[in-house]
Write a protein that holds these residues in place. Structure first.
Motif, PDB file in Angstrom:
ATOM      1  N   ALA A  88     -28.582  15.306  37.385  1.00  0.00           N
ATOM      2  CA  ALA A  88     -27.300  15.865  37.670  1.00  0.00           C
ATOM      3  C   ALA A  88     -26.664  16.416  36.138  1.00  0.00           C
ATOM      4  CB  ALA A  88     -26.081  15.246  38.454  1.00  0.00           C
ATOM      5  N   LEU A  89     -25.990  17.200  36.169  1.00  0.00           N
ATOM      6  CA  LEU A  89     -25.112  17.520  34.942  1.00  0.00           C
ATOM      7  C   LEU A  89     -23.767  17.180  34.777  1.00  0.00           C
ATOM      8  CD1 LEU A  89     -26.183  21.431  34.498  1.00  0.00           C
ATOM      9  CD2 LEU A  89     -27.251  19.457  33.509  1.00  0.00           C
ATOM     10  N   ILE A  90     -23.605  16.401  33.667  1.00  0.00           N
ATOM     11  CA  ILE A  90     -22.193  15.762  33.449  1.00  0.00           C
ATOM     12  C   ILE A  90     -21.564  16.293  32.199  1.00  0.00           C
ATOM     13  CG2 ILE A  90     -23.533  13.784  32.544  1.00  0.00           C
ATOM     14  CD1 ILE A  90     -21.223  12.232  33.506  1.00  0.00           C
ATOM     15  N   ALA A  91     -20.207  16.632  32.348  1.00  0.00           N
ATOM     16  CA  ALA A  91     -19.787  17.306  31.209  1.00  0.00           C
ATOM     17  C   ALA A  91     -18.578  15.853  30.787  1.00  0.00           C
ATOM     18  CB  ALA A  91     -18.724  18.319  31.621  1.00  0.00           C
ATOM     19  N   VAL A  92     -18.647  15.690  29.217  1.00  0.00           N
ATOM     20  CA  VAL A  92     -18.079  14.922  28.642  1.00  0.00           C
ATOM     21  C   VAL A  92     -17.028  15.770  27.542  1.00  0.00           C
ATOM     22  CG1 VAL A  92     -17.795  13.041  27.454  1.00  0.00           C
ATOM     23  CG2 VAL A  92     -19.487  13.111  29.163  1.00  0.00           C
ATOM     24  N   ASP A  93     -15.832  15.841  27.557  1.00  0.00           N
ATOM     25  CA  ASP A  93     -15.214  16.660  26.826  1.00  0.00           C
ATOM     26  C   ASP A  93     -15.482  18.014  26.627  1.00  0.00           C
ATOM     27  OD1 ASP A  93     -13.134  14.712  26.384  1.00  0.00           O
ATOM     28  OD2 ASP A  93     -14.128  13.835  24.651  1.00  0.00           O
ATOM     29  N   ASN A  94     -16.067  18.391  25.389  1.00  0.00           N
ATOM     30  CA  ASN A  94     -16.630  19.805  25.122  1.00  0.00           C
ATOM     31  C   ASN A  94     -18.025  19.859  25.057  1.00  0.00           C
ATOM     32  OD1 ASN A  94     -16.447  18.187  22.761  1.00  0.00           O
ATOM     33  ND2 ASN A  94     -16.623  20.203  21.514  1.00  0.00           N
ATOM     34  N   GLU A  95     -18.811  18.629  25.684  1.00  0.00           N
ATOM     35  CA  GLU A  95     -20.388  18.708  25.571  1.00  0.00           C
ATOM     36  C   GLU A  95     -20.845  18.419  27.046  1.00  0.00           C
ATOM     37  OE1 GLU A  95     -21.933  16.004  22.152  1.00  0.00           O
ATOM     38  OE2 GLU A  95     -19.869  15.178  22.547  1.00  0.00           O
ATOM     39  N   SER A  96     -21.818  18.839  27.245  1.00  0.00           N
ATOM     40  CA  SER A  96     -22.717  18.611  28.558  1.00  0.00           C
ATOM     41  C   SER A  96     -24.154  17.949  28.420  1.00  0.00           C
ATOM     42  CB  SER A  96     -22.800  20.022  29.066  1.00  0.00           C
ATOM     43  OG  SER A  96     -23.627  20.147  30.258  1.00  0.00           O
TER      44      SER A  96
END
Length: 619
Positions: free
Chosen positions: A42-50
């Motif tokens: 799965a893709l997970i976004a953390v702040d401005n990163e992926s």
């Protein structure tokens, strides 16, 4: 997502709890999310990163046992072909290595200089994701990715999309120009996202990129990439790639399998026998088993010979049932697992002289259930204690939520493992069973059969359209019994969310609708605090349950979307069902909110007798 505090953490004794490896931390999620939302692939976004969550090939070494303990659920493990399960490590200040992730997608853009290229082209310093040309301006990961129904995932082919009318490639395989991305600001549509190149080709917008054949028309084929698996070679793939939003739910959908801990597996003794099963199965007599137990468990009086014999007999009975089946595939074994649960829920398991370790307590109510007879409801069962294990078996991409078919299952690891990530939850619930005779009489109605046939026809067509192999198309589970019980579970959950104070997302359904079964279990099995409010069992007392049924059915007679909702003409796999009446949060439903029809509960204005409970609404 909120990143954790500074990576230097302290234990209770004051020593630094440093990670085992010098890896940067990139945020925190709850354990349950590692199974249902942010699992492997799965893709997970953390702040401005992926990032993409890595596979479990090396997880057994990187997940410490004190943070990711072993979970045992013998029946589910045998169905899935593994020996045990592991709870994902918690993401908190005291955790060590945690779950591995890898940066994805790799194409990024800079909002200041509008450059669009591979992240390496920006030459960011280690541990950062910034544009060095623009004074460390944070980069933006690509909003678009490509995926196929076999589970492969790749970056969006921006160069091919822009140069689709001018594909003269130089010695490097591209035109040699530098690409850019800008936003015109004229609208919020894809037409405002413009891609350019210094080679001089005209700008192109992203409009049309989401058409099913958009990439195939450009000659773009799936390259079989699996970025969540380290060193995974590209696979041959014949599926057409599709453009998806990076945050779309179609990018990743889990394939979950779950089981309730029921006797004789629910008292904790089976967990203590892990590592001894093969030897115990090989012993031919009760006397030999007794001798083995005396040597293997000296001083442990909690493991009795009778209990071990009961477990071995239960295991042999399960194996015999599978061997006698015409097709002993995993799915049939999973249905057999459900049937065992149904029989135990009907029979009950009173606490009585059971120990504190008993994980399944199911008792009938003390009061007389005669008040439920007009509703066609048999004596309910109060499940005062239950344990459920949910395992992440695999995942799918571009799965049609309307089909409930698992499609192609993408693997969690490059090589097979003898374990799977899972979570265990404890809760309580109410088991409701309908009168089989009255249910059979109702299903013989021509109007009922015709209405469900319309739903099944549409669902079967959806399954055929997305099946890679026509010979492997699963049959729709739509039957009058299944649709009725499924819709009834939904209206009960909605009513209990109002009457008992539980949010609908904290309640969950478990349906038993095969031939010979006509029950549903609504329970509070959630790892969140909402699952420990207490009071769910009291909702199963006959008087209270009758009131809840009466209120829920009257509420189901009206929807704010009527008459459009109740007059639905098979626009999908649902009929009279929408988000304004019977649909639930996805985590509460076993079938992705499809195969629902409240008309089978309460009837329609044209045919009130269509509903199973229509006679109660006339009183």
């Amino acid at each position: 997502m909120t990143p954790p505090r500074e990576r230097r953490r302290r234990r209770a004794d004051g020593d630094s709890a440093a990670p085992r490896l010098a890896l940067p931390r990139r945020g925190a999620v709850r354990r349950a999310q590692m199974i249902t939302t942010y699992g492997v692939g799965a893709l997970i976004a953390v702040d401005n990163e992926s990032f993409i969550v890595s596979g479990i090939d090396d997880a057994y070494r990187s997940w410490p046992l004190d943070e990711a303990p072993i979970i045992h659920e013998h029946r589910l493990a045998r169905v899935l072909g593994v020996s045990h399960f592991r709870l994902p490590p918690a993401s908190k200040d005291t955790s060590k290595d945690g779950v591995r992730v890898r940066r994805f997608p790799l194409w990024h853009s800079c909002p200041r200089c509008q450059s669009l290229q591979h992240v390496r082209g920006f030459n960011p310093p280690p541990g950062k994701n910034v544009c060095t040309v623009c004074d460390d301006e944070p980069l933006v990961p690509s909003r678009f990715v490509t995926a196929c129904e076999d589970g492969h995932l790749d970056d969006f082919p921006y160069w091919k999309w822009l140069h689709r009318k001018n594909r003269e490639e130089g010695s490097t395989g591209h035109c040699g120009g530098e690409m850019g991305m800008r936003f015109s600001g004229q609208s919020a549509s894809l037409r405002s996202i413009l891609i350019s190149c210094t080679c001089g080709v005209p700008e192109a917008s992203m409009e049309g990129a989401f058409r099913r054949s958009a990439l195939s028309d450009l000659g773009v084929r799936c390259e079989g990439k699996r970025p969540w698996l380290k060193d995974a070679p590209a696979e041959f793939c014949s599926q057409a790639p599709r453009t998806l939003q990076r945050g779309s739910s179609a990018v990743w959908q889990p394939v979950l399998k779950s089981a309730l801990s029921i006797p004789p597996w629910s008292d904790g003794i089976a967990d203590k026998l892990v590592g001894h099963w093969e030897r115990l199965r090989s012993l031919s007599s009760r006397e030999k088993i007794e001798i083995y137990l005396m040597g293997a468990f000296q001083g442990d009086n909690s493991i009795s010979l009778d209990a071990v014999m009961a477990l071995l007999e239960a295991e042999q009975a399960e194996d015999s049932a599978e061997e006698g089946a015409a097709d002993a595939r995993s799915e049939n074994r999973y249905q057999a697992l459900r049937r065992q649960e149904y029989e135990r829920l009907c029979a009950g398991n009173a606490l009585g002289d059971k120990g504190r370790d008993e994980q399944f307590v199911c008792e009938p109510p003390v009061s007389d259930p005669v008040v439920l007879a007009p509703y066609g409801v048999e004596r309910p069962m109060l499940v005062k204690r239950l344990r459920e294990v949910r395992a992440l078996k695999a995942f799918t991409r571009i799965a049609d939520p309307e089909s409930s078919s698992e499609g192609h299952e993408a693997a969690l690891s490059l090589t097979p493992t003898d374990w799977l990530p899972a979570m265990e939850v404890h809760g309580e619930g109410v088991f409701v069973r309908l009168d089989e005779n009255r249910l059979d009489d109702w299903t013989r109605s021509v109007a009922v059969a015709a209405r469900v046939e319309r739903m099944r026809t549409h669902h079967d067509r959806a399954l055929r359209e997305r099946a890679a192999d026509p010979a492997e198309v699963p049959l729709s589970p739509a039957t009058p019994r299944m649709v009725l019980l499924h819709t009834l579970a939904h209206v009960l959950i909605n009513e209990w969310s109002l009457e008992a104070g539980y949010p609908a997302a904290a309640l969950r359904e478990r349906l038993y609708t095969d031939a010979g079964m006509a029950g549903l279990l609504v329970y509070t099995a959630t790892s969140d605090s909402a699952g420990s409010l207490g009071g769910m069992v009291t909702q199963g007392e006959p008087e209270r349950l009758a009131q809840v049924l009466r209120s829920a059915l009257r509420r189901a007679t009206w929807c704010s979307a009527d008459p459009l909702c109740v007059e639905a003409r098979s626009a999908g796999a649902n009929l009279a069902a929408c988000h304004a009446c019977v649909m639930l949060p996805e985590t509460s439903c076993e079938h992705n909110n499809i195969l629902l029809d409240r008309a089978l509960l309460v009837g329609t204005p044209e045919d009130p007798r269509l509903g199973f409970f229509a006679n109660m609404l006339e009183r």
